[in-house]
Design an enzyme around this catalytic site. Structure first.
Site, PDB file in Angstrom:
ATOM      1  N   HIS A 189       0.847  -1.198   0.000  1.00 18.64           N
ATOM      2  CA  HIS A 189       0.000   0.000   0.000  1.00 18.64           C
ATOM      3  C   HIS A 189       0.878   1.242   0.000  1.00 18.64           C
ATOM      4  O   HIS A 189       0.720   2.130   0.825  1.00 18.64           O
ATOM      5  CB  HIS A 189      -0.935  -0.023   1.225  1.00 18.64           C
ATOM      6  CG  HIS A 189      -2.302   0.447   0.919  1.00 18.64           C
ATOM      7  ND1 HIS A 189      -3.031   1.243   1.760  1.00 18.64           N
ATOM      8  CD2 HIS A 189      -3.093   0.245  -0.159  1.00 18.64           C
ATOM      9  CE1 HIS A 189      -4.213   1.505   1.227  1.00 18.64           C
ATOM     10  NE2 HIS A 189      -4.271   0.908   0.052  1.00 18.64           N
ATOM     11  N   HIS A 224      -3.066   2.052  12.568  1.00 23.84           N
ATOM     12  CA  HIS A 224      -2.566   1.385  11.344  1.00 23.84           C
ATOM     13  C   HIS A 224      -3.051  -0.072  11.403  1.00 23.84           C
ATOM     14  O   HIS A 224      -4.258  -0.320  11.482  1.00 23.84           O
ATOM     15  CB  HIS A 224      -1.031   1.540  11.326  1.00 23.84           C
ATOM     16  CG  HIS A 224      -0.330   1.059  10.101  1.00 23.84           C
ATOM     17  ND1 HIS A 224      -0.958   0.834   8.892  1.00 23.84           N
ATOM     18  CD2 HIS A 224       0.987   0.753   9.872  1.00 23.84           C
ATOM     19  CE1 HIS A 224      -0.066   0.423   7.997  1.00 23.84           C
ATOM     20  NE2 HIS A 224       1.120   0.354   8.574  1.00 23.84           N
ATOM     21  N   ILE A 258     -13.723   5.753  15.470  1.00 19.51           N
ATOM     22  CA  ILE A 258     -14.394   4.491  15.173  1.00 19.51           C
ATOM     23  C   ILE A 258     -13.442   3.656  14.318  1.00 19.51           C
ATOM     24  O   ILE A 258     -13.069   4.065  13.205  1.00 19.51           O
ATOM     25  CB  ILE A 258     -15.733   4.746  14.414  1.00 19.51           C
ATOM     26  CG1 ILE A 258     -16.571   5.818  15.139  1.00 19.51           C
ATOM     27  CG2 ILE A 258     -16.506   3.442  14.246  1.00 19.51           C
ATOM     28  CD1 ILE A 258     -16.911   5.538  16.586  1.00 19.51           C
ATOM     29  N   GLY A 260     -11.715   1.083  11.867  1.00 17.81           N
ATOM     30  CA  GLY A 260     -12.152   0.570  10.565  1.00 17.81           C
ATOM     31  C   GLY A 260     -12.791   1.647   9.700  1.00 17.81           C
ATOM     32  O   GLY A 260     -13.364   1.333   8.649  1.00 17.81           O
ATOM     33  N   PHE A 261     -12.691   2.904  10.124  1.00 18.96           N
ATOM     34  CA  PHE A 261     -13.211   4.015   9.306  1.00 18.96           C
ATOM     35  C   PHE A 261     -12.143   5.083   9.123  1.00 18.96           C
ATOM     36  O   PHE A 261     -11.309   5.292  10.001  1.00 18.96           O
ATOM     37  CB  PHE A 261     -14.458   4.643   9.966  1.00 18.96           C
ATOM     38  CG  PHE A 261     -15.687   3.818   9.732  1.00 18.96           C
ATOM     39  CD1 PHE A 261     -16.464   4.008   8.597  1.00 18.96           C
ATOM     40  CD2 PHE A 261     -16.014   2.807  10.611  1.00 18.96           C
ATOM     41  CE1 PHE A 261     -17.563   3.211   8.354  1.00 18.96           C
ATOM     42  CE2 PHE A 261     -17.114   1.996  10.382  1.00 18.96           C
ATOM     43  CZ  PHE A 261     -17.895   2.192   9.247  1.00 18.96           C
ATOM     44  N   HIS A 263      -9.367   7.165   6.315  1.00 23.39           N
ATOM     45  CA  HIS A 263      -8.097   6.809   5.690  1.00 23.39           C
ATOM     46  C   HIS A 263      -7.377   8.076   5.278  1.00 23.39           C
ATOM     47  O   HIS A 263      -8.008   9.046   4.867  1.00 23.39           O
ATOM     48  CB  HIS A 263      -8.322   5.920   4.456  1.00 23.39           C
ATOM     49  CG  HIS A 263      -7.083   5.194   4.048  1.00 23.39           C
ATOM     50  ND1 HIS A 263      -6.159   5.738   3.204  1.00 23.39           N
ATOM     51  CD2 HIS A 263      -6.599   3.980   4.416  1.00 23.39           C
ATOM     52  CE1 HIS A 263      -5.157   4.892   3.060  1.00 23.39           C
ATOM     53  NE2 HIS A 263      -5.399   3.817   3.780  1.00 23.39           N
ATOM     54  N   ASP A 314      -9.961  -2.683   7.190  1.00 22.71           N
ATOM     55  CA  ASP A 314      -9.913  -3.366   8.485  1.00 22.71           C
ATOM     56  C   ASP A 314     -11.285  -3.590   9.104  1.00 22.71           C
ATOM     57  O   ASP A 314     -11.443  -4.458   9.967  1.00 22.71           O
ATOM     58  CB  ASP A 314      -8.994  -2.596   9.450  1.00 22.71           C
ATOM     59  CG  ASP A 314      -7.549  -2.677   8.983  1.00 22.71           C
ATOM     60  OD1 ASP A 314      -7.165  -3.732   8.468  1.00 22.71           O
ATOM     61  OD2 ASP A 314      -6.815  -1.679   9.115  1.00 22.71           O
ATOM     62  N   ARG A 339       1.904  -8.325   4.338  1.00 20.27           N
ATOM     63  CA  ARG A 339       2.573  -7.040   4.064  1.00 20.27           C
ATOM     64  C   ARG A 339       4.094  -7.185   4.067  1.00 20.27           C
ATOM     65  O   ARG A 339       4.800  -6.341   3.487  1.00 20.27           O
ATOM     66  CB  ARG A 339       2.099  -5.989   5.078  1.00 20.27           C
ATOM     67  CG  ARG A 339       2.676  -4.586   4.909  1.00 20.27           C
ATOM     68  CD  ARG A 339       2.332  -3.940   3.553  1.00 20.27           C
ATOM     69  NE  ARG A 339       0.931  -3.818   3.267  1.00 20.27           N
ATOM     70  CZ  ARG A 339       0.129  -2.821   3.644  1.00 20.27           C
ATOM     71  NH1 ARG A 339       0.615  -1.827   4.324  1.00 20.27           N
ATOM     72  NH2 ARG A 339      -1.165  -2.821   3.301  1.00 20.27           N
TER      73      ARG A 339
HETATM   74  N1  COA Z   1     -13.792   7.889  13.583  1.00 18.48           N
HETATM   75  C1  COA Z   1     -14.253   9.100  13.870  1.00 18.48           C
HETATM   76  N2  COA Z   1     -13.777  10.230  13.325  1.00 18.48           N
HETATM   77  C2  COA Z   1     -12.778  10.094  12.446  1.00 18.48           C
HETATM   78  C3  COA Z   1     -12.241   8.853  12.086  1.00 18.48           C
HETATM   79  C4  COA Z   1     -12.790   7.728  12.691  1.00 18.48           C
HETATM   80  N3  COA Z   1     -12.335   6.502  12.395  1.00 18.48           N
HETATM   81  N4  COA Z   1     -11.268   9.035  11.180  1.00 18.48           N
HETATM   82  C5  COA Z   1     -11.167  10.342  10.977  1.00 18.48           C
HETATM   83  N5  COA Z   1     -12.089  10.981  11.752  1.00 18.48           N
HETATM   84  C6  COA Z   1     -12.335  12.423  11.797  1.00 18.48           C
HETATM   85  C7  COA Z   1     -11.266  13.105  12.624  1.00 18.48           C
HETATM   86  O1  COA Z   1     -11.623  13.155  13.985  1.00 18.48           O
HETATM   87  C8  COA Z   1     -11.203  14.450  11.979  1.00 18.48           C
HETATM   88  O2  COA Z   1     -12.298  15.206  12.409  1.00 18.48           O
HETATM   89  P1  COA Z   1     -12.131  16.754  12.780  1.00 18.48           P
HETATM   90  O3  COA Z   1     -11.693  17.404  11.502  1.00 18.48           O
HETATM   91  O4  COA Z   1     -13.479  17.130  13.262  1.00 18.48           O
HETATM   92  O5  COA Z   1     -11.065  16.787  13.827  1.00 18.48           O
HETATM   93  C9  COA Z   1     -11.436  14.150  10.509  1.00 18.48           C
HETATM   94  O6  COA Z   1     -12.186  12.936  10.478  1.00 18.48           O
HETATM   95  C10 COA Z   1     -10.154  13.966   9.712  1.00 18.48           C
HETATM   96  O7  COA Z   1      -9.434  12.913  10.306  1.00 18.48           O
HETATM   97  P2  COA Z   1      -7.881  12.858  10.510  1.00 18.48           P
HETATM   98  O8  COA Z   1      -7.582  12.313  11.866  1.00 18.48           O
HETATM   99  O9  COA Z   1      -7.274  14.188  10.135  1.00 18.48           O
HETATM  100  O10 COA Z   1      -7.454  11.820   9.440  1.00 18.48           O
HETATM  101  P3  COA Z   1      -6.004  11.257   9.311  1.00 18.48           P
HETATM  102  O11 COA Z   1      -5.736  11.184   7.871  1.00 18.48           O
HETATM  103  O12 COA Z   1      -5.033  11.985  10.152  1.00 18.48           O
HETATM  104  O13 COA Z   1      -6.141   9.801   9.955  1.00 18.48           O
HETATM  105  C11 COA Z   1      -6.705   7.561  10.215  1.00 18.48           C
HETATM  106  C12 COA Z   1      -6.418   8.672   9.227  1.00 18.48           C
HETATM  107  C13 COA Z   1      -6.797   6.259   9.441  1.00 18.48           C
HETATM  108  C14 COA Z   1      -5.567   7.465  11.243  1.00 18.48           C
HETATM  109  C15 COA Z   1      -8.027   7.868  10.944  1.00 18.48           C
HETATM  110  O14 COA Z   1      -9.062   7.915   9.990  1.00 18.48           O
HETATM  111  C16 COA Z   1      -8.332   6.862  12.032  1.00 18.48           C
HETATM  112  O15 COA Z   1      -7.869   7.024  13.162  1.00 18.48           O
HETATM  113  N6  COA Z   1      -9.115   5.792  11.717  1.00 18.48           N
HETATM  114  C17 COA Z   1      -9.406   4.739  12.682  1.00 18.48           C
HETATM  115  C18 COA Z   1      -8.273   3.732  12.721  1.00 18.48           C
HETATM  116  C19 COA Z   1      -8.232   2.870  11.499  1.00 18.48           C
HETATM  117  O16 COA Z   1      -9.232   2.309  11.081  1.00 18.48           O
HETATM  118  N7  COA Z   1      -7.025   2.709  10.951  1.00 18.48           N
HETATM  119  C20 COA Z   1      -6.801   1.849   9.804  1.00 18.48           C
HETATM  120  C21 COA Z   1      -6.472   2.651   8.594  1.00 18.48           C
HETATM  121  S1  COA Z   1      -6.399   1.625   7.157  1.00 18.48           S
END
Ligand code: COA
Length: 376
Positions: A189, A224, A258, A260-261, A263, A314, A339
């Site tokens: 990825h 991650h 939350i 799994g949500f 990216h 995920d 991976r």
């Molecule tokens: N649940 C709730 N809110 C979420 C969210 C989630 N899973 N992912 C992003 N957001 C929100 C953030 O709180 C932020 O809101 P705000 O602008 O009001 O503060 C906005 O969406 C942007 O998110 P951000 O944290 O800037 O995105 P990022 O690019 O830095 O982070 C992840 C990406 C993947 C780390 C993040 O989406 C996340 O923590 N997801 C959950 C963990 C996960 O599933 N990881 C696997 C990735 S494949």
């Protein structure tokens, strides 16, 4: 002290191009390709060994190369005795990702090519790593449960071997096919956090074992690879589809993430979700456990409405692994078993055309001040 003009920076390196690669392209509009091949065409047809060969070598194998590559991996699965003994010394509650990271680090001492970062040596070491990362996971799991590792069956593919080495049963063909698809979806990825960690380590000319050790440590985090373990805990907490909305509202009100949500790159959907969702539906029907997919679908609908966020791979990987019979602690290791092919391809690419990865930071600490003398 001289001062520098403040540069623009991007928190979390969002949107920053940190290097070139010809291995993988993540299309923000829900696409993914490995060396020019679309994962949607290839994912559920190719075996994991074909994909690993492609990532490492740049081209798909012909029949002879494929057979040789499969045999080479199978022949490298056995761990050095000392590594197995080390796994026995770990406390029983050691997380399998920590055991894996420790095992990869220790394996380095048993490779005669350790100090050789040439292309050919890296490919040789990649084959060993692909084979042995899986063994560290499966044998480490059995050892952690007080059971003995099982004898090798070199005729099995990596996908079938993952099942066999855990419970001693050679899986049905459909299960092996499913695992090949899952491994293919997870195999690479581009500059995700663990791969980037591996490349940073490799860029100092530290070897491939050091780089993969860094990658294992990085993958474990819940933002991650660790998200697939956390997603299963979430689904178990929700329990039934009718409880989803109330559960989610409470979490969002508490500003919880939350699992799994979301990216960093995909904003219109994760390219791997449709295939993983299909596998989850198929397994749900086979196992008579369709509630997990129903909860995931409800979450997808509500998260889109409430936050405009899409599911990532995920979310569906969690119930898929559960229905295949794996405990949630094995979810992230399963991801690592695949991976590792991407990590090795990236380390090889980094070493083949290396430049130290060393960015700058933006200093936001106190201005220059006078040292007041020793403590009084
Ligand atoms: N649940 C709730 N809110 C979420 C969210 C989630 N899973 N992912 C992003 N957001 C929100 C953030 O709180 C932020 O809101 P705000 O602008 O009001 O503060 C906005 O969406 C942007 O998110 P951000 O944290 O800037 O995105 P990022 O690019 O830095 O982070 C992840 C990406 C993947 C780390 C993040 O989406 C996340 O923590 N997801 C959950 C963990 C996960 O599933 N990881 C696997 C990735 S494949």
């Amino acid at each position: 002290m001289t001062t520098e003009a403040k540069q623009q920076y991007s928190p979390g390196l969002a949107g920053v191009i940190a290097g070139e690669t010809s291995i993988c392209w993540v299309d923000p509009n829900a696409g993914l390709m490995y060396r020019g091949y679309d994962i949607h065409d290839m994912g559920n047809k190719a075996t994991f060994e074909e994909v690993a060969f492609l990532l490492l070598n740049g081209e798909l194998p012909n029949a002879k190369q494929f057979k040789e590559f499969r045999e080479q991996i199978a022949a490298e699965r056995t761990l050095p005795k000392q590594v197995e003994q080390m796994m026995q010394l770990l406390p029983k509650n050691t997380h399998p990702m920590d055991a894996l990271r420790t095992g990869v680090s220790m394996l380095s001492a048993f490779d005669k090519d350790l100090g050789d970062n040439s292309h050919d040596a890296n490919i040789r070491k990649s084959i060993k790593l692909i084979a042995r990362v899986e063994t560290l996971i499966t044998d480490g799991w059995r050892i952690g449960k007080g059971e003995k590792p099982l004898p090798e069956k070199p005729e099995l593919s990596q996908a079938a071997n993952f099942f066999y080495k855990l419970d001693g049963k050679v899986p049905e063909d459909w299960k092996t096919r499913m695992m090949d698809t899952i491994f293919n979806l997870y195999a690479d990825h581009e500059f995700n956090a663990s791969t980037f960690a591996a490349r940073v380590t490799a860029s100092t000319l530290a070897g491939i074992y050091a780089a993969v050790t860094s990658a294992c440590g990085t993958l474990k985090g819940p933002l991650h690879g660790g998200a697939n373990e956390e997603s299963m805990k979430m689904l178990e907490e929700i329990k039934t589809p009718d409880r989803t909305e109330a559960w989610l509202k409470k979490q969002l009100a508490a500003k919880a993430k939350i699992m799994g949500f979301g990216h960093r790159v995909y904003k219109k959907g994760d390219s791997r979700v449709p295939a993983m969702r299909e596998i989850a539906r198929d397994l749900g029907k086979r196992a008579g456990k369709e509630n997990w997919v129903a909860i995931c679908e409800k979450l997808e609908e509500l998260m889109d409405k409430e936050k405009g966020l899409c599911a990532n791979v995920d979310l569906y990987a969690a119930p898929v692994f559960w229905m295949l019979g794996f405990e949630p602690e094995l979810n992230t290791p399963l991801f690592a078993a695949s991976r590792v092919a991407g990590w090795c391809a990236h380390v090889t690419e980094q070493h083949d055309n290396n430049r130290l990865i060393r960015p700058r930071s933006l200093y936001v600490g106190p201005q220059l001040r006078k040292y007041p003398g020793p403590p009084r």
